[in-house]
Scaffold this active site. Sequence first.
Site, mmCIF file in Angstrom:
data_model
loop_
_atom_site.group_PDB
_atom_site.id
_atom_site.type_symbol
_atom_site.label_atom_id
_atom_site.label_comp_id
_atom_site.label_asym_id
_atom_site.label_seq_id
_atom_site.Cartn_x
_atom_site.Cartn_y
_atom_site.Cartn_z
ATOM 1 N N PRO A 114 0.788 -1.229 0.000
ATOM 2 C CA PRO A 114 0.000 0.000 0.000
ATOM 3 C C PRO A 114 0.824 1.285 0.000
ATOM 4 O O PRO A 114 1.856 1.383 0.661
ATOM 5 C CB PRO A 114 -0.825 -0.109 1.287
ATOM 6 N N ASN A 115 0.311 2.222 -0.774
ATOM 7 C CA ASN A 115 0.825 3.595 -0.892
ATOM 8 C C ASN A 115 2.107 3.720 -1.703
ATOM 9 O O ASN A 115 2.534 4.835 -2.005
ATOM 10 C CB ASN A 115 1.004 4.245 0.495
ATOM 11 N N ARG A 175 5.183 12.082 -3.030
ATOM 12 C CA ARG A 175 5.009 12.597 -1.674
ATOM 13 C C ARG A 175 6.226 12.189 -0.841
ATOM 14 O O ARG A 175 6.878 11.205 -1.145
ATOM 15 C CB ARG A 175 3.766 11.982 -0.984
ATOM 16 N N TYR A 178 11.399 8.875 1.049
ATOM 17 C CA TYR A 178 11.384 7.825 0.022
ATOM 18 C C TYR A 178 12.076 8.208 -1.280
ATOM 19 O O TYR A 178 12.132 7.391 -2.199
ATOM 20 C CB TYR A 178 9.929 7.406 -0.254
ATOM 21 N N ASN A 201 8.097 -5.645 -1.097
ATOM 22 C CA ASN A 201 8.041 -4.516 -0.170
ATOM 23 C C ASN A 201 6.568 -4.434 0.253
ATOM 24 O O ASN A 201 5.737 -3.894 -0.477
ATOM 25 C CB ASN A 201 8.476 -3.219 -0.841
ATOM 26 N N ALA A 230 3.148 -0.884 4.715
ATOM 27 C CA ALA A 230 2.749 -0.946 6.130
ATOM 28 C C ALA A 230 2.238 -2.325 6.544
ATOM 29 O O ALA A 230 2.222 -2.648 7.741
ATOM 30 C CB ALA A 230 1.689 0.117 6.406
ATOM 31 N N GLU A 255 12.741 -9.441 1.436
ATOM 32 C CA GLU A 255 11.942 -8.295 1.894
ATOM 33 C C GLU A 255 12.771 -7.028 1.666
ATOM 34 O O GLU A 255 13.948 -6.978 2.054
ATOM 35 C CB GLU A 255 11.656 -8.501 3.390
ATOM 36 N N HIS A 298 12.796 -2.716 2.010
ATOM 37 C CA HIS A 298 12.237 -1.431 2.444
ATOM 38 C C HIS A 298 13.133 -0.312 1.930
ATOM 39 O O HIS A 298 14.358 -0.378 2.082
ATOM 40 C CB HIS A 298 12.135 -1.358 3.971
ATOM 41 N N SER A 341 13.149 2.836 2.984
ATOM 42 C CA SER A 341 13.686 3.575 4.140
ATOM 43 C C SER A 341 14.285 2.600 5.148
ATOM 44 O O SER A 341 13.993 1.394 5.110
ATOM 45 C CB SER A 341 12.564 4.382 4.804
ATOM 46 N N ARG A 390 13.251 4.564 12.295
ATOM 47 C CA ARG A 390 11.970 5.275 12.321
ATOM 48 C C ARG A 390 11.158 4.889 13.565
ATOM 49 O O ARG A 390 11.716 4.400 14.550
ATOM 50 C CB ARG A 390 11.228 4.996 11.013
#
Length: 146
Positions: A11-12, A19, A24, A75, A78, A99, A101, A103, A108
């Site tokens: 998602p996203n 954004r 990112y 990836n 969330a 996997e 990511h 970031s 974080r």
Amino acid sequence: MAQLIYVLNGPNLNLLGKRQPHIYGHETLADVEANCKALATECGLEIRFLQSNAEHQLIDWIHEARETAAAIIINPGAYTHTSVAILDALNTCEFPVFEVHISNVHKREAFRHHSYVSLRADGVIAGFGIQGYELALRRVSTLVGK
Ligand code: CA2
């Protein structure tokens, strides 16, 4: 025939490059796809590059991959931190799972430090920006390539 590799995005990630560039980066998911496809060609691999905001769609693609693919790079966005269902689906796969990511999730918020997917992943890359996808693909190439 070239081995098929699924590259799944959660998602996203369709908003990549549009954004939060401080987290990112400026490159889009289409850029990531183009980079992965170019590297795949170089390595003699075939890529299915997919993104969905829906958990069930990601699970359906994992089920599809388990029948047809030689590895998954994922990836999960969330869902990394929430989805036992994606973990269960990945646990049915007998090939390498990596996997990625963009970031560094460990730098974080605390809720991003735990990953259900890491309980299955053969390797995890975080914090290498979109280059992480290519690093994962090179590892897949070493493991499953000719
Ligand atoms: O760092 C990563 O790749 C993440 O998987 C990205 C997820 C986040 O929930 C994970 O904790 C870490 C979020 C993806 C959202 O992507 C966006 C990209 C650009 C703009 C807005 C969101």
